[in-house]
Design a protein around this motif. Sequence first.
Motif, PDB file in Angstrom:
ATOM      1  N   UNK A  96      52.673  36.943  36.429  1.00  0.00           N
ATOM      2  CA  UNK A  96      51.975  37.073  36.523  1.00  0.00           C
ATOM      3  C   UNK A  96      50.794  37.195  35.420  1.00  0.00           C
ATOM      4  N   UNK A  97      50.659  38.695  34.952  1.00  0.00           N
ATOM      5  CA  UNK A  97      49.342  38.870  33.910  1.00  0.00           C
ATOM      6  C   UNK A  97      50.280  37.880  32.637  1.00  0.00           C
ATOM      7  N   UNK A  98      51.591  37.741  32.245  1.00  0.00           N
ATOM      8  CA  UNK A  98      51.783  37.308  31.137  1.00  0.00           C
ATOM      9  C   UNK A  98      51.977  35.223  31.173  1.00  0.00           C
ATOM     10  N   UNK A 103      49.969  33.576  33.559  1.00  0.00           N
ATOM     11  CA  UNK A 103      48.636  33.876  33.923  1.00  0.00           C
ATOM     12  C   UNK A 103      47.192  33.853  33.623  1.00  0.00           C
ATOM     13  N   UNK A 104      47.537  35.348  33.497  1.00  0.00           N
ATOM     14  CA  UNK A 104      46.293  35.888  33.036  1.00  0.00           C
ATOM     15  C   UNK A 104      45.701  37.197  33.765  1.00  0.00           C
ATOM     16  N   UNK A 105      44.590  37.280  33.497  1.00  0.00           N
ATOM     17  CA  UNK A 105      43.904  38.635  34.813  1.00  0.00           C
ATOM     18  C   UNK A 105      43.504  37.556  35.684  1.00  0.00           C
ATOM     19  N   UNK A 106      43.759  38.112  37.258  1.00  0.00           N
ATOM     20  CA  UNK A 106      42.666  37.749  38.128  1.00  0.00           C
ATOM     21  C   UNK A 106      41.453  38.667  38.752  1.00  0.00           C
ATOM     22  N   UNK A 107      40.514  37.739  38.898  1.00  0.00           N
ATOM     23  CA  UNK A 107      39.346  38.459  39.043  1.00  0.00           C
ATOM     24  C   UNK A 107      39.161  39.026  39.943  1.00  0.00           C
ATOM     25  N   UNK A 108      40.361  39.732  41.187  1.00  0.00           N
ATOM     26  CA  UNK A 108      40.063  39.895  42.461  1.00  0.00           C
ATOM     27  C   UNK A 108      41.111  40.579  42.910  1.00  0.00           C
ATOM     28  N   UNK A 150      46.260  45.163  30.569  1.00  0.00           N
ATOM     29  CA  UNK A 150      45.407  43.809  30.104  1.00  0.00           C
ATOM     30  C   UNK A 150      45.067  42.919  29.949  1.00  0.00           C
ATOM     31  N   UNK A 151      42.865  44.729  30.848  1.00  0.00           N
ATOM     32  CA  UNK A 151      41.918  44.480  29.970  1.00  0.00           C
ATOM     33  C   UNK A 151      41.145  44.864  28.676  1.00  0.00           C
ATOM     34  N   UNK A 152      42.875  45.524  28.000  1.00  0.00           N
ATOM     35  CA  UNK A 152      42.748  46.119  26.749  1.00  0.00           C
ATOM     36  C   UNK A 152      41.210  47.055  26.834  1.00  0.00           C
ATOM     37  N   UNK A 153      41.143  47.977  27.531  1.00  0.00           N
ATOM     38  CA  UNK A 153      39.725  48.727  27.491  1.00  0.00           C
ATOM     39  C   UNK A 153      39.941  49.456  26.423  1.00  0.00           C
ATOM     40  N   UNK A 212      36.729  47.099  34.085  1.00  0.00           N
ATOM     41  CA  UNK A 212      37.341  47.416  35.326  1.00  0.00           C
ATOM     42  C   UNK A 212      36.746  48.193  36.291  1.00  0.00           C
ATOM     43  N   UNK A 213      36.782  47.682  37.644  1.00  0.00           N
ATOM     44  CA  UNK A 213      36.416  48.517  38.665  1.00  0.00           C
ATOM     45  C   UNK A 213      37.451  48.128  39.623  1.00  0.00           C
ATOM     46  N   UNK A 214      37.823  49.884  40.013  1.00  0.00           N
ATOM     47  CA  UNK A 214      38.189  50.226  40.912  1.00  0.00           C
ATOM     48  C   UNK A 214      37.920  51.225  42.017  1.00  0.00           C
ATOM     49  N   UNK A 215      38.488  50.632  42.964  1.00  0.00           N
ATOM     50  CA  UNK A 215      37.875  51.671  44.144  1.00  0.00           C
ATOM     51  C   UNK A 215      39.360  51.942  45.036  1.00  0.00           C
ATOM     52  N   UNK A 216      39.058  52.998  45.595  1.00  0.00           N
ATOM     53  CA  UNK A 216      40.312  53.344  45.872  1.00  0.00           C
ATOM     54  C   UNK A 216      40.587  53.597  48.288  1.00  0.00           C
ATOM     55  N   UNK A 217      40.779  53.637  48.802  1.00  0.00           N
ATOM     56  CA  UNK A 217      40.836  53.454  50.242  1.00  0.00           C
ATOM     57  C   UNK A 217      39.646  52.839  51.082  1.00  0.00           C
ATOM     58  N   UNK A 218      39.912  51.664  50.269  1.00  0.00           N
ATOM     59  CA  UNK A 218      38.420  50.644  50.851  1.00  0.00           C
ATOM     60  C   UNK A 218      38.950  50.125  51.925  1.00  0.00           C
ATOM     61  N   UNK A 219      38.531  50.150  53.307  1.00  0.00           N
ATOM     62  CA  UNK A 219      38.809  49.039  54.281  1.00  0.00           C
ATOM     63  C   UNK A 219      37.371  48.742  54.428  1.00  0.00           C
ATOM     64  N   UNK A 220      36.900  47.109  54.190  1.00  0.00           N
ATOM     65  CA  UNK A 220      36.151  46.918  54.564  1.00  0.00           C
ATOM     66  C   UNK A 220      35.689  46.492  56.038  1.00  0.00           C
ATOM     67  N   UNK A 221      34.677  46.212  56.464  1.00  0.00           N
ATOM     68  CA  UNK A 221      34.390  46.212  57.565  1.00  0.00           C
ATOM     69  C   UNK A 221      33.967  44.996  57.860  1.00  0.00           C
TER      70      UNK A 221
END
Length: 326
Positions: free
Chosen positions: A9-11, A13-18, A39-42, A80-89
């Motif tokens: 998919x990354x190769x 279609x490229x990166x997805x936003x979410x 893939x973000x090449x930061x 890149x913004x990463x969130x661990x164990x996020x279960x939103x209401x």
Amino acid sequence: MKFVQLATSLKEEGLKPFYLIEGEETFFRDRALSAIRAACAIANPTLNDVRYEGDALKGDAFFSFLSDLQTLPFFDERRLVRVYEFYPTEREWELLKGYAASPCPSTVLAVINAGAKKGTDLKRKGGVTFVDCARESEEALCRWLFGVARRSGLEIDGEAAALMVRYCNLDAARMKLEVEKLSLLLGHGGRITRQIVEDNVAKDVEYKIYELTQAASRRNAKAFFEIEGDLLEKGFDEASVLAALVSHFKTLSELGGMRGTDADLAAVLGIKPYAVKKNREALSRLGADRAQALYLDLYSLLSAFRSGQMKPDGALHTAIAKIFFS
């Protein structure tokens, strides 16, 4: 998509936003995040690789997080913004879904969860790309293992791959480490055979228990006592061995009255299809009546131990006598 499909998919279609990277297989989650990060090449992670913990995103912190998603990267094309164990209401999702519908083009948001909990089921929401990191079946892991071996400069036989999957109890991280170990042993271009796996890959305790119970139903005393001795040396106690035997003969008793495919019965019994297949073979040799009688006898011994009427070693020795000598 499955974890194994992410690279394609990354190769293509490229990166997805979410992204939602979710599943109990830690190795797959870590590798999925690493692939997205690569893939973000930061080049400036201090500025453009931001981490949040989901349980901290409450109140003002949640609104600060939403604002941060719109921050432009510094000296990089992506952030890149990463969130661990996020279960939103549902209320939090109502605030987040606007961003999911119209994300910042230079930001990649990755939510990394061990498994679904109470709250919004993100994988069913629009704008979210779900990467399934659940533990795979034996067949899928065998296919994945072929790729791991190939990338390590090795070939692996189908029988060897299946055996390694079972020895490692479907643990992808451990399989990867075992392949790396074998690459040092065999060298580039080496071939992993069943014998190589048997000689060099340590068996998971769960697989040893499986071998023990199979030896019991085959009435192979030599194999049984070798495995039992190994388990007891490694800290397993007599009560646990007896409980495993009771569970095994209970499963055989249940299989005696069930019909369906191996996969169907595996889902009902909560065991693997391969185990159903082998247990059916054991049942055909042992007989349904014998399996039922052994289950009842062994269950009585386990109850006697638990009620204090017998010591664990005495209960186990009596169980062994009933299995092999009665």
